[in-house]
Design an enzyme around this catalytic site. Structure first.
Site, PDB file in Angstrom:
ATOM      1  N   ASP A  98     -59.421  17.474 -26.968  1.00 54.12           N
ATOM      2  CA  ASP A  98     -59.259  16.176 -27.480  1.00 54.12           C
ATOM      3  C   ASP A  98     -60.056  15.073 -27.047  1.00 54.12           C
ATOM      4  O   ASP A  98     -59.567  13.836 -27.280  1.00 54.12           O
ATOM      5  CB  ASP A  98     -57.529  15.687 -27.696  1.00 54.12           C
ATOM      6  CG  ASP A  98     -56.980  15.600 -26.200  1.00 54.12           C
ATOM      7  OD1 ASP A  98     -57.808  15.729 -25.413  1.00 54.12           O
ATOM      8  OD2 ASP A  98     -55.835  15.801 -26.049  1.00 54.12           O
ATOM      9  N   GLU A 120     -57.718  25.066 -27.505  1.00 55.62           N
ATOM     10  CA  GLU A 120     -56.445  24.048 -27.398  1.00 55.62           C
ATOM     11  C   GLU A 120     -56.282  23.238 -28.764  1.00 55.62           C
ATOM     12  O   GLU A 120     -56.094  22.132 -28.763  1.00 55.62           O
ATOM     13  CB  GLU A 120     -56.676  23.224 -26.228  1.00 55.62           C
ATOM     14  CG  GLU A 120     -55.440  22.673 -25.497  1.00 55.62           C
ATOM     15  CD  GLU A 120     -55.703  21.783 -24.374  1.00 55.62           C
ATOM     16  OE1 GLU A 120     -55.606  20.705 -24.350  1.00 55.62           O
ATOM     17  OE2 GLU A 120     -55.703  22.353 -23.169  1.00 55.62           O
ATOM     18  N   GLU A 134     -56.804  10.375 -27.781  1.00 61.94           N
ATOM     19  CA  GLU A 134     -56.737  11.753 -27.975  1.00 61.94           C
ATOM     20  C   GLU A 134     -56.254  12.345 -29.158  1.00 61.94           C
ATOM     21  O   GLU A 134     -56.561  13.327 -29.855  1.00 61.94           O
ATOM     22  CB  GLU A 134     -56.136  12.350 -26.822  1.00 61.94           C
ATOM     23  CG  GLU A 134     -57.170  12.231 -25.400  1.00 61.94           C
ATOM     24  CD  GLU A 134     -56.910  10.725 -24.675  1.00 61.94           C
ATOM     25  OE1 GLU A 134     -55.952   9.968 -25.223  1.00 61.94           O
ATOM     26  OE2 GLU A 134     -57.773  10.654 -23.787  1.00 61.94           O
ATOM     27  N   HIS A 210     -54.486   8.571 -14.975  1.00 54.58           N
ATOM     28  CA  HIS A 210     -55.670   7.923 -15.515  1.00 54.58           C
ATOM     29  C   HIS A 210     -55.844   7.590 -16.880  1.00 54.58           C
ATOM     30  O   HIS A 210     -56.734   7.152 -17.563  1.00 54.58           O
ATOM     31  CB  HIS A 210     -56.727   9.050 -15.214  1.00 54.58           C
ATOM     32  CG  HIS A 210     -56.584  10.106 -16.323  1.00 54.58           C
ATOM     33  ND1 HIS A 210     -57.171  10.326 -17.485  1.00 54.58           N
ATOM     34  CD2 HIS A 210     -56.050  11.367 -16.127  1.00 54.58           C
ATOM     35  CE1 HIS A 210     -56.904  11.490 -18.018  1.00 54.58           C
ATOM     36  NE2 HIS A 210     -56.080  12.175 -17.267  1.00 54.58           N
ATOM     37  N   ARG A 212     -55.990   6.102 -20.521  1.00 54.14           N
ATOM     38  CA  ARG A 212     -56.223   4.858 -21.050  1.00 54.14           C
ATOM     39  C   ARG A 212     -55.017   4.165 -21.729  1.00 54.14           C
ATOM     40  O   ARG A 212     -54.998   2.723 -21.557  1.00 54.14           O
ATOM     41  CB  ARG A 212     -57.050   5.052 -22.247  1.00 54.14           C
ATOM     42  CG  ARG A 212     -58.781   4.821 -21.890  1.00 54.14           C
ATOM     43  CD  ARG A 212     -59.621   5.284 -22.966  1.00 54.14           C
ATOM     44  NE  ARG A 212     -60.895   5.950 -22.713  1.00 54.14           N
ATOM     45  CZ  ARG A 212     -61.895   5.096 -22.479  1.00 54.14           C
ATOM     46  NH1 ARG A 212     -62.101   4.226 -22.906  1.00 54.14           N
ATOM     47  NH2 ARG A 212     -63.219   5.681 -22.025  1.00 54.14           N
ATOM     48  N   HIS A 243     -58.696   9.211  -9.752  1.00 55.33           N
ATOM     49  CA  HIS A 243     -59.930   9.154 -10.835  1.00 55.33           C
ATOM     50  C   HIS A 243     -61.094   8.416 -10.463  1.00 55.33           C
ATOM     51  O   HIS A 243     -60.718   7.391 -10.038  1.00 55.33           O
ATOM     52  CB  HIS A 243     -59.366   9.004 -12.140  1.00 55.33           C
ATOM     53  CG  HIS A 243     -60.038   9.513 -13.348  1.00 55.33           C
ATOM     54  ND1 HIS A 243     -60.983   8.652 -13.626  1.00 55.33           N
ATOM     55  CD2 HIS A 243     -59.850  10.456 -14.296  1.00 55.33           C
ATOM     56  CE1 HIS A 243     -61.527   9.439 -14.828  1.00 55.33           C
ATOM     57  NE2 HIS A 243     -61.019  10.335 -15.119  1.00 55.33           N
TER      58      HIS A 243
END
Ligand code: UD1
Ligand code: UDP
Length: 382
Positions: A98, A120, A134, A210, A212, A243
């Site tokens: 995604d 997936e 995503e 990590h 967003r 990250h």
């Protein structure tokens, strides 16, 4: 008959880890020419995975820039893919999950009228903005794809509800295939701090963060709670491979640098990460991949998000949602570290996400789709 040209397209660390065993499985098939195009949406973190799994790219778009935006990732991927598809002439393009690479790879394939296999497939939160972007990426890829490789039966149900009936396979998640090749009881770490930790005397908490949608206040809450969990649990050591996103690094440094019992380290190569997870006491994360890997290794997970598209391990009792509020994270972290009964209830290995044979099923399904194999592969049932 000529070989099927199957091109895997990926660009970020998790896509690479999850596509690596599939690229290799396809390479082992006499019927298939396995091609690999990386967008390099991630640069260092992608290269590390390519090294660990011994992969080489047939094409590298090298698109990453510091603090890149969603629009630049998408537009650079789309423009770059034009040439690659014309040059490598794939019979099918495989995308994973995604990310912005996933969406752009699928859209580009569509523009060139190349069929798409979505690895997936079928994960959903049904919240358009969480995870962002995503959830929308994977819904849009569903509209484009021809074959759908769902990790679980629940993922297939999601697609059925949306009217997707043909080309759907339940395969397990390829991350479990990857995990089976990396985790070793006698593994020796290349990262010094990981060799010096005493995993039986100390409670090692593996942390990552990590996403967003967690930027800003949620991430500040998470980091403050982690700082106070370290302060209130003298037998714990928090290991946090940070990250490379500058926003994440700034926040982690602001709240956690120099805090006793908190080890901020660079991102780990996948084999180091998987073996650290196998030795850890507990995982606290907003990552998708860690929610799948840790249950297979019998490690309790606190998810640092408001929702999850991976309810299977929550239902199995190994994963709990801690959310993004300071009080909840502190309370649930302390409880798992201090109450042995609560810990014992969560610390059991479950395998809702696969048996390590997802790549074989996916390769079989592709061969079957193109008439190169008589039998449709059986669906994965845990
Ligand atoms: C991306 C994916 C997310 C996935 C995550 C896995 C999108 C929109 N997001 O998010 O779904 O969970 O990867 O980690 O596709 N950077 C480096 N070097 C690297 C990697 C990143 O310096 O090797 C820095 C760069 O400044 C880059 C920034 O991190 O601009 C953010 O990378 P990006 O791919 O845009 O977003 P992620 O948060 O990594
Ligand atoms: N991972 C890794 N090194 C790290 C952190 C994570 O190899 O320092 C692996 C982790 O084991 C999993 C994948 O990267 O296989 C998850 O990637 P990430 O959390 O970046 O993305 P998400 O899964 O949330 O999309």
């Amino acid at each position: 008959m000529s070989k099927l040209r199957i091109m895997s397209v990926f660009g970020t660390r998790p896509e690479a880890i999850k596509m690596a065993p599939l690229v290799k499985e396809l390479k082992s098939r006499g019927e298939v020419e396995s091609l690999c195009c990386v967008t390099a949406q991630h640069r260092e973190m992608l290269d590390s995975v390519m090294d660990v799994f011994g992969l080489t790219a047939d094409s590298d778009l090298d698109i990453m820039t510091p603090r890149q935006t969603l629009s630049t990732i998408t537009s650079k991927c789309l423009t770059g893919m034009d040439d690659v598809i014309e040059r490598l002439k794939p019979d099918m393009i495989l995308v994973h999950g995604d990310t912005s690479t996933t969406f752009s790879g699928a859209l580009s394939a569509f523009y060139h009228q190349v069929p798409v296999g979505h690895v997936e497939a079928g994960l959903r939160t049904y919240d358009k903005y969480s995870p962002f972007p995503e959830e929308m990426n994977r819904k849009l890829v569903t509209q484009i794809a021809d074959l759908f490789f769902c990790p679980t039966a629940n993922n297939r149900e999601n697609l059925l509800k949306e009217g997707v009936r043909d080309g759907v396979f339940v395969t397990g998640n390829t991350v479990i295939d990857a995990l089976k090749t990396t985790v070793r009881p006698d593994y020796h770490f290349a990262t010094d701090i990981l060799n010096t930790l005493d995993y039986s005397a100390r409670k090692v908490v593996l942390v990552t963060c990590h996403r967003r949608e967690n930027y800003g206040e949620p991430m500040a809450n998470i980091m403050s709670a982690l700082r106070d969990i370290a302060a209130q649990n003298e037998d714990a050591e928090l290991v946090y491979p940070v990250h490379l996103s500058p926003i994440v690094r700034e926040t982690a440094n602001k709240y956690l640098a120099g805090v006793p019992r908190v080890h901020l380290i660079d991102p780990l190569p996948a084999d180091e990460m998987h073996n650290l997870m196998a030795r850890a006491y507990l995982v606290m994360t907003d990552s998708g991949g860690l929610q799948e890997e840790a249950p297979a290794l019998g490690k309790p997970v606190l998810v640092l998000r408001r929702e999850t598209e991976r309810p299977e391990a929550v239902e199995a009792g190994t994963v709990a949602m801690a959310g993004v509020r300071y009080d909840d994270i502190l309370r649930m972290g302390n409880e798992l570290l201090q109450d042995d009964a609560v810990y014992a209830r969560m610390a059991h290995a479950v395998n809702p996400y696969g048996d390590g044979n997802a790549c074989r099923r996916i390769a079989d399904a592709i061969e079957w789709h193109f008439g190169r194999r008589a039998e449709r592969p059986d669906d994965y049932l845990p």
